[in-house]
Design a protein around this motif. Structure first.
Motif, PDB file in Angstrom:
ATOM      1  N   ILE A   1       0.847  -1.190   0.000  1.00  0.00           N
ATOM      2  CA  ILE A   1       0.000   0.000   0.000  1.00  0.00           C
ATOM      3  C   ILE A   1       0.886   1.245   0.000  1.00  0.00           C
ATOM      4  O   ILE A   1       1.683   1.460   0.918  1.00  0.00           O
ATOM      5  CB  ILE A   1      -0.930   0.015   1.229  1.00  0.00           C
ATOM      6  N   GLU A   2       0.735   2.062  -1.029  1.00  0.00           N
ATOM      7  CA  GLU A   2       1.631   3.211  -1.222  1.00  0.00           C
ATOM      8  C   GLU A   2       1.113   4.504  -0.610  1.00  0.00           C
ATOM      9  O   GLU A   2       1.874   5.464  -0.470  1.00  0.00           O
ATOM     10  CB  GLU A   2       1.861   3.432  -2.730  1.00  0.00           C
ATOM     11  N   SER A   3      -0.172   4.549  -0.258  1.00  0.00           N
ATOM     12  CA  SER A   3      -0.720   5.820   0.224  1.00  0.00           C
ATOM     13  C   SER A   3      -1.991   5.575   1.041  1.00  0.00           C
ATOM     14  O   SER A   3      -2.583   4.483   0.984  1.00  0.00           O
ATOM     15  CB  SER A   3      -1.051   6.739  -0.953  1.00  0.00           C
ATOM     16  N   LEU A   4      -2.424   6.615   1.736  1.00  0.00           N
ATOM     17  CA  LEU A   4      -3.676   6.543   2.482  1.00  0.00           C
ATOM     18  C   LEU A   4      -4.846   6.290   1.543  1.00  0.00           C
ATOM     19  O   LEU A   4      -5.758   5.518   1.854  1.00  0.00           O
ATOM     20  CB  LEU A   4      -3.886   7.843   3.264  1.00  0.00           C
ATOM     21  N   ASP A   5      -4.823   6.914   0.379  1.00  0.00           N
ATOM     22  CA  ASP A   5      -5.901   6.725  -0.581  1.00  0.00           C
ATOM     23  C   ASP A   5      -5.980   5.265  -1.040  1.00  0.00           C
ATOM     24  O   ASP A   5      -7.076   4.694  -1.141  1.00  0.00           O
ATOM     25  CB  ASP A   5      -5.683   7.643  -1.788  1.00  0.00           C
ATOM     26  N   GLU A   6      -4.809   4.641  -1.313  1.00  0.00           N
ATOM     27  CA  GLU A   6      -4.795   3.225  -1.696  1.00  0.00           C
ATOM     28  C   GLU A   6      -5.342   2.357  -0.569  1.00  0.00           C
ATOM     29  O   GLU A   6      -6.060   1.387  -0.809  1.00  0.00           O
ATOM     30  CB  GLU A   6      -3.374   2.776  -2.044  1.00  0.00           C
ATOM     31  N   LEU A   7      -4.979   2.701   0.650  1.00  0.00           N
ATOM     32  CA  LEU A   7      -5.446   1.922   1.798  1.00  0.00           C
ATOM     33  C   LEU A   7      -6.964   1.982   1.917  1.00  0.00           C
ATOM     34  O   LEU A   7      -7.623   0.969   2.163  1.00  0.00           O
ATOM     35  CB  LEU A   7      -4.786   2.439   3.075  1.00  0.00           C
ATOM     36  N   LYS A   8      -7.531   3.169   1.713  1.00  0.00           N
ATOM     37  CA  LYS A   8      -8.978   3.322   1.809  1.00  0.00           C
ATOM     38  C   LYS A   8      -9.700   2.565   0.691  1.00  0.00           C
ATOM     39  O   LYS A   8     -10.833   2.113   0.866  1.00  0.00           O
ATOM     40  CB  LYS A   8      -9.350   4.799   1.765  1.00  0.00           C
ATOM     41  N   LYS A   9      -9.042   2.421  -0.444  1.00  0.00           N
ATOM     42  CA  LYS A   9      -9.650   1.723  -1.577  1.00  0.00           C
ATOM     43  C   LYS A   9      -9.502   0.203  -1.490  1.00  0.00           C
ATOM     44  O   LYS A   9     -10.133  -0.524  -2.261  1.00  0.00           O
ATOM     45  CB  LYS A   9      -9.046   2.225  -2.892  1.00  0.00           C
ATOM     46  N   LEU A  10      -8.654  -0.269  -0.580  1.00  0.00           N
ATOM     47  CA  LEU A  10      -8.439  -1.706  -0.450  1.00  0.00           C
ATOM     48  C   LEU A  10      -9.709  -2.366   0.089  1.00  0.00           C
ATOM     49  O   LEU A  10     -10.141  -2.101   1.195  1.00  0.00           O
ATOM     50  CB  LEU A  10      -7.255  -1.971   0.490  1.00  0.00           C
ATOM     51  N   ASN A  11     -10.270  -3.248  -0.696  1.00  0.00           N
ATOM     52  CA  ASN A  11     -11.580  -3.827  -0.361  1.00  0.00           C
ATOM     53  C   ASN A  11     -11.403  -5.157   0.362  1.00  0.00           C
ATOM     54  O   ASN A  11     -11.480  -6.234  -0.231  1.00  0.00           O
ATOM     55  CB  ASN A  11     -12.405  -4.004  -1.639  1.00  0.00           C
ATOM     56  N   ILE A  12     -11.132  -5.079   1.670  1.00  0.00           N
ATOM     57  CA  ILE A  12     -11.000  -6.289   2.459  1.00  0.00           C
ATOM     58  C   ILE A  12     -11.832  -6.164   3.734  1.00  0.00           C
ATOM     59  O   ILE A  12     -12.159  -5.055   4.170  1.00  0.00           O
ATOM     60  CB  ILE A  12      -9.535  -6.588   2.833  1.00  0.00           C
ATOM     61  N   ASP A  13     -12.172  -7.292   4.316  1.00  0.00           N
ATOM     62  CA  ASP A  13     -12.965  -7.332   5.541  1.00  0.00           C
ATOM     63  C   ASP A  13     -12.018  -7.459   6.740  1.00  0.00           C
ATOM     64  O   ASP A  13     -11.391  -8.495   6.944  1.00  0.00           O
ATOM     65  CB  ASP A  13     -13.923  -8.515   5.490  1.00  0.00           C
ATOM     66  N   TYR A  14     -11.893  -6.390   7.506  1.00  0.00           N
ATOM     67  CA  TYR A  14     -11.001  -6.391   8.665  1.00  0.00           C
ATOM     68  C   TYR A  14     -11.631  -7.069   9.886  1.00  0.00           C
ATOM     69  O   TYR A  14     -10.928  -7.433  10.823  1.00  0.00           O
ATOM     70  CB  TYR A  14     -10.646  -4.951   9.055  1.00  0.00           C
ATOM     71  N   SER A  15     -12.930  -7.195   9.920  1.00  0.00           N
ATOM     72  CA  SER A  15     -13.657  -7.511  11.149  1.00  0.00           C
ATOM     73  C   SER A  15     -13.320  -8.886  11.733  1.00  0.00           C
ATOM     74  O   SER A  15     -13.464  -9.102  12.942  1.00  0.00           O
ATOM     75  CB  SER A  15     -15.167  -7.412  10.910  1.00  0.00           C
ATOM     76  N   LYS A  16     -12.879  -9.824  10.891  1.00  0.00           N
ATOM     77  CA  LYS A  16     -12.607 -11.173  11.371  1.00  0.00           C
ATOM     78  C   LYS A  16     -11.169 -11.360  11.850  1.00  0.00           C
ATOM     79  O   LYS A  16     -10.782 -12.478  12.233  1.00  0.00           O
ATOM     80  CB  LYS A  16     -12.931 -12.189  10.275  1.00  0.00           C
ATOM     81  N   GLY A  17     -10.361 -10.305  11.785  1.00  0.00           N
ATOM     82  CA  GLY A  17      -8.983 -10.393  12.263  1.00  0.00           C
ATOM     83  C   GLY A  17      -8.078 -11.237  11.386  1.00  0.00           C
ATOM     84  O   GLY A  17      -7.077 -11.783  11.862  1.00  0.00           O
ATOM     85  N   ARG A  18      -8.395 -11.329  10.100  1.00  0.00           N
ATOM     86  CA  ARG A  18      -7.604 -12.161   9.180  1.00  0.00           C
ATOM     87  C   ARG A  18      -6.302 -11.500   8.742  1.00  0.00           C
ATOM     88  O   ARG A  18      -5.404 -12.175   8.234  1.00  0.00           O
ATOM     89  CB  ARG A  18      -8.418 -12.511   7.929  1.00  0.00           C
ATOM     90  N   PHE A  19      -6.193 -10.171   8.927  1.00  0.00           N
ATOM     91  CA  PHE A  19      -5.086  -9.437   8.325  1.00  0.00           C
ATOM     92  C   PHE A  19      -4.171  -8.802   9.363  1.00  0.00           C
ATOM     93  O   PHE A  19      -4.586  -8.492  10.484  1.00  0.00           O
ATOM     94  CB  PHE A  19      -5.625  -8.354   7.390  1.00  0.00           C
ATOM     95  N   ILE A  20      -2.921  -8.613   8.949  1.00  0.00           N
ATOM     96  CA  ILE A  20      -1.962  -7.840   9.722  1.00  0.00           C
ATOM     97  C   ILE A  20      -1.347  -6.793   8.803  1.00  0.00           C
ATOM     98  O   ILE A  20      -1.383  -6.923   7.567  1.00  0.00           O
ATOM     99  CB  ILE A  20      -0.850  -8.712  10.327  1.00  0.00           C
ATOM    100  N   ALA A  21      -0.800  -5.752   9.416  1.00  0.00           N
ATOM    101  CA  ALA A  21      -0.010  -4.760   8.692  1.00  0.00           C
ATOM    102  C   ALA A  21       1.446  -4.925   9.095  1.00  0.00           C
ATOM    103  O   ALA A  21       1.741  -5.276  10.246  1.00  0.00           O
ATOM    104  CB  ALA A  21      -0.488  -3.351   9.016  1.00  0.00           C
ATOM    105  N   GLU A  22       2.344  -4.690   8.150  1.00  0.00           N
ATOM    106  CA  GLU A  22       3.778  -4.757   8.406  1.00  0.00           C
ATOM    107  C   GLU A  22       4.462  -3.527   7.836  1.00  0.00           C
ATOM    108  O   GLU A  22       4.007  -2.975   6.824  1.00  0.00           O
ATOM    109  CB  GLU A  22       4.410  -5.985   7.736  1.00  0.00           C
ATOM    110  N   THR A  23       5.570  -3.142   8.462  1.00  0.00           N
ATOM    111  CA  THR A  23       6.398  -2.116   7.845  1.00  0.00           C
ATOM    112  C   THR A  23       7.014  -2.690   6.573  1.00  0.00           C
ATOM    113  O   THR A  23       7.354  -3.872   6.499  1.00  0.00           O
ATOM    114  CB  THR A  23       7.509  -1.657   8.801  1.00  0.00           C
ATOM    115  N   TYR A  24       7.151  -1.848   5.565  1.00  0.00           N
ATOM    116  CA  TYR A  24       7.733  -2.280   4.296  1.00  0.00           C
ATOM    117  C   TYR A  24       9.249  -2.417   4.433  1.00  0.00           C
ATOM    118  O   TYR A  24       9.905  -1.559   5.031  1.00  0.00           O
ATOM    119  CB  TYR A  24       7.393  -1.279   3.195  1.00  0.00           C
ATOM    120  N   CYS A  25       9.795  -3.492   3.890  1.00  0.00           N
ATOM    121  CA  CYS A  25      11.244  -3.717   3.921  1.00  0.00           C
ATOM    122  C   CYS A  25      11.779  -3.697   2.493  1.00  0.00           C
ATOM    123  O   CYS A  25      11.326  -4.472   1.645  1.00  0.00           O
ATOM    124  CB  CYS A  25      11.568  -5.052   4.586  1.00  0.00           C
TER     125      CYS A  25
END
Length: 408
Positions: free
Chosen positions: A171-195
């Motif tokens: 994810i390159e920007s806040l706008d991209e993040l807002k457009k990402l169509n995923i369901d956060y509610s079930k706790g399936r995802f994590i965020a990581e710092t980019y390496c």
């Protein structure tokens, strides 16, 4: 001498499963899944005489255990060893096997650590290993706050139990993040710092809790970039440890193995190597890394690594690999596009190029392609050898220049 009985989990046909099938010094029992029964007719015919139990993941474990015990009684089977190479079904099949007290199975804590990337990173950090910073996500706000408090963008959002770069997003920007169509509610995802550093794979075969062989593989392109662009991907087994790696990967694997009390199998560890030659561990897994990496190891070390691993599965003592490899060997994935194929390179012409020793073209003119967003989706692969990792890569670059894949 008694021939051991091995219960081998076969999620899909692979080089490893075909090697197991060839062995005459074991009695083989296959465990497959009702929900993943996608084997070719040819493979089903080839394995028709092998006792096979189909585990139904939708049913409760206790009833499946009872059904399996009846299956064993009916077929006069007593399991001596259990081996799972499935990543996707790791937790459910380990729970099943562990409740049956099968030798080689993992308990619930072990299987979560080697499968769930959030649990894994927490465990790594608590044991003194450096990873990317991460956060479990339950909402879009969690992801936004993570980026704001961890150096901004880009960040990585990924499925915490993913594989093959499925549901991994840069994810390159806040706008991209807002457009990402995923369901956060079930706790399936994590965020990581980019390496920004490149990945090295540090893999080891383990027997009786001790590392008996370690292989280093360089990834000059990222899995995620091929999942997204379908342009270039390669993994190159090196014949000796490069001078710019300033750490002992075998020692890291041994410490993980000892801490988790893992006994017999294969650990696949991915680590970013920073500018100082030190590791930032991305993740690790208790299974083989896929189709071609072990084939590269086998050619580089002039030893059938698949068969070495099968020996480990059935308790047959193996000779450690303590010398450097004989050559550098890698495999490269070939580009693919959506549409009807108008023109595609042939395997015979590609084999004439420098360094090419093996490969496969999966499609032909007239085939209609719909690509998948995973790095293992490609039009074919080639195995290439050379004097060094850079020599192998330069040969691969030349192949990419001449390979053609055209659609109507």
């Amino acid at each position: 001498m008694k021939i051991p009985t091995l219960l081998f989990v076969e999620e899909y046909e692979s080089t490893l499963s075909n090697k197991v099938i060839l062995r005459k010094d074991l009695k083989l029992v296959l465990l497959r899944f009702v929900q993943n029964n996608y084997f070719s007719n040819e493979h089903k015919i080839k394995t028709a005489e092998i006792p096979t139990f189909y585990l139904d993941k939708d049913l409760d474990i206790e009833s499946e255990m009872e059904r399996f015990n009846n299956f064993c009684i009916l077929n006069s089977i007593k399991i001596d060893y259990f081996y799972n190479d499935s990543e996707y079904n790791q937790e459910v099949v380990q729970k099943f096997a562990n409740k049956l007290n099968l030798p080689g199975s993992l308990n619930e804590e072990q299987s979560k650590i080697v499968r769930d990337k959030a649990v894994m990173k927490k465990w790594l950090n608590s044991n003194g290993y450096r990873t990317m910073q991460y956060k479990e996500l339950l909402s879009l706000d969690d992801a936004v706050n993570f980026a704001d408090s961890h150096y901004g963008y880009p960040i990585i959002v990924k499925w915490r139990k993913g594989l093959s770069s499925k549901e991994v997003y840069k994810i390159e920007s806040l706008d991209e993040l807002k457009k990402l169509n995923i369901d956060y509610s079930k706790g399936r995802f994590i965020a990581e710092t980019y390496c920004p550093h490149l990945i090295w794979c540090i893999d080891s075969i383990v027997q009786n809790g001790k590392v008996v062989a370690t292989f280093l593989t360089w990834l000059p392109y990222t899995n995620l970039s091929f999942a997204e662009t379908k342009e270039k991907f390669a993994q190159i087994t090196v014949s000796e440890k490069p001078v710019d790696i300033k750490f002992d990967g075998e020692l890291i694997n041994q410490k993980i193995i000892t801490s988790l009390n893992l006994q017999n199998g294969y650990i696949h560890l991915e680590a970013f190597v920073d500018d100082n030659g030190l590791p930032i561990i991305c993740e690790f897994a208790w299974r083989t890394p896929g189709e071609h990496m072990l084939l590269n190891h086998s050619v580089a070390y002039d030893r059938d690594i698949y068969m070495m691993l099968v020996d480990v599965m059935i308790g047959k003592e193996v000779d450690p690999i303590i010398v450097n490899g004989k050559r550098c060997v890698g495999d490269m994935f070939l580009p693919i596009q959506n549409g009807k194929i108008f023109k595609i390179s042939g395997l015979n012409e590609l084999k004439e190029m420098s360094g090419v020793i093996d490969g496969e073209i999966k499609y032909k003119v007239g085939d209609v392609i719909e690509t998948k967003r995973q790095y293992t989706d490609n039009s074919g692969w080639l195995q290439v050898e050379g004097d060094s990792k850079d020599d192998v890569l330069s040969k691969m670059v030349e192949i990419y220049k001449v390979f053609y894949f055209e659609i109507e």
